[in-house]
Design an enzyme around this catalytic site. Sequence first.
Site, short mmCIF file in Angstrom:
data_model
loop_
_atom_site.label_atom_id
_atom_site.label_comp_id
_atom_site.label_asym_id
_atom_site.label_seq_id
_atom_site.Cartn_x
_atom_site.Cartn_y
_atom_site.Cartn_z
N ASP A 50 0.83 -1.21 0.00
CA ASP A 50 0.00 0.00 0.00
C ASP A 50 0.87 1.27 0.00
OD1 ASP A 50 -2.74 1.16 0.43
OD2 ASP A 50 -1.79 1.95 2.24
N GLU A 80 1.24 -0.62 -5.22
CA GLU A 80 0.28 0.44 -5.51
C GLU A 80 1.12 1.62 -6.01
OE1 GLU A 80 -3.18 3.35 -3.79
OE2 GLU A 80 -1.60 2.71 -2.45
C1 NOJ Z 1 -4.40 3.18 -0.76
C2 NOJ Z 1 -5.59 2.29 -0.54
O1 NOJ Z 1 -5.91 1.65 -1.74
C3 NOJ Z 1 -6.70 3.18 -0.03
O2 NOJ Z 1 -7.93 2.50 0.01
C4 NOJ Z 1 -6.30 3.70 1.33
O3 NOJ Z 1 -7.29 4.60 1.78
C5 NOJ Z 1 -4.95 4.43 1.27
N1 NOJ Z 1 -3.97 3.70 0.51
C6 NOJ Z 1 -4.39 4.64 2.64
O4 NOJ Z 1 -3.92 3.43 3.17
#
Ligand code: NOJ
Length: 570
Positions: free
Chosen positions: A235, A295
């Site tokens: 993440d 991500e």
């Molecule tokens: C990316 C995640 O996909 C999202 O859902 C989240 O709110 C943020 N990172 C913070 O962790």
Amino acid sequence: MSRLFFSSSRSWLALILFLASCGAFTVAQSTPVDANGHPWWQHAVFYEIYPRSFADSNNDGVGDLNGISSRMSYLHDLGIDAIWITPCYPSPQVDFGYDVSDYENIDPMYGTLKDFDRMVGEGKENSVRVIMDFVLNHTSDQHSWFLDSKSSRSSAHRDWYLWRDGKAPGHPPNNWISIFGGSAWNFDPTTHQFYYHAFYPQQPDLNWRNPAVEKEMLDTTRWWYRRGVAGFRLDAVDMLFEDPELRDNPVLTGTDTLGDPNMEDKYNRNLPEVHEELQKLRKVADESDAVLIGETWTATAAQLDRYYGQNGNELQMPMDFMFMMVDKLSPPEFRRQIAAVDGTHGWPVFVISNHDRVRSYNRYGDGKNNDAIAKLMGAFYLTLRGTPIMYYGEEIGMENNDPKRREDVQDPIGRTGWPAEKGRDGERTPMQWNTTPNAGFSTTRPWLPVPPSYKTHNVESESKDPSSILNLYKKVLGLRHSNEALLEGSYTALNEDDPNVMSYLRSYKGKAILVALNMSATPQKAVFDLSKQGFGEARLQTLIASHAATTKGNEVALEPFGLLIAEVGR
Ligand code: NOJ
């Protein structure tokens, strides 16, 4: 070497493996490869599950791990090889699990570690691997580390987070803005300092410059690998490090949907240290032949390329969000984007939806032909060279169900930003299994409402309809798993001047698959001269097609939003 390292050609791989065995150079990739030289994840189809919304085994309105276990055979039959489950660790659920309060446990709302083990076992039985979501940039403010950190300036965990004095009384240390709105600094009255949070104030950022934090987090990944997870989706990886001098970010013109000034995140995003850290995470992953998915928000192919690492030693699967951000059915834009990722050193990772973006059904749909367009998009990104990550419900054409009233919103940003920003509830609604109340997800009122379209768009009904979106996905996934040109083949864009029909060839060892997709609302014809690709006048043998698609020799006729996947004969 790295360009070749990721080449899909067998001969190059054989050469590389031979050279590696001679000690000519080091191969960073230690994952066992299949007969064609691919690690498992290159041939796999991944599927993202939002656990709150997939299947509710105990009928409390929230999905759980036993629910996922009970649907493992559905996933197997669909053609899924790995599931990525968004965070299911203990959490106060401010950001629905992305605020973790214990990294080595399961939130009781989702079950227990035993249930988790059972799910991994069930996955094994069905050849479905389990990928966890690793929230490594921040914890919950209720994590014991943060509770200790904020308790006093001399606490053992003080330096696990970023604490600073304000610029002046009542003024944060700098101008950085949180992604979820407002200053990225929160004042804590106990110790009279501010702490940094890239997301909600309840998600304080960890200090990755502290070796104790790094060690703890790397060990956490080991702990899960030992438990049988096949990898992690990392993440917010671009946010791991901040400028040590905390310099102000350059302010741009205008404001965002949350009313904050636009800013260039120059000093708190994408710092070079991120890549050093990814190499360390990768080393640990390699100990267990695990895969790391990123991500990875990038603006250019060069930025995306960096995430693979110079010797393929960072992320195996950085997601190409630039492809997902092509929000219209535009062959020229898709061609440009595919060429860009094809030009990197890595194996492409394609995504069209996730839990943070309006569903593809709505983003690409024109309001009249959404089902045809959903099939077209499935036939598209599942036949590209690379690994796709599907989002649950995409295979049945689930639509967004945005809240109609502010008081119904669950996602905090939807309440702050209402009505311009409605939050992400709409793309997170319960999976639609059948036509019974709540779409068969739960017998109780679910945490989010299902859209009315569940009556027609659900697994049970679509399974029985040969022309459904679900059956199109199954056919394409079936072909993808068995056809060497789709698994191994190179990608060549065809008829690149055609503004309406997106077409390409996937070829491998003298065999080829041609894909033609009419991205327009009018009937289209396309003629293919494949002599340059060694096929002379192509004879096309239809494998999968929309109801009115026809071929004659090397010509294809497609109805509006029609699709054709054909074998090329000589
Ligand atoms: C990316 C995640 O996909 C999202 O859902 C989240 O709110 C943020 N990172 C913070 O962790």
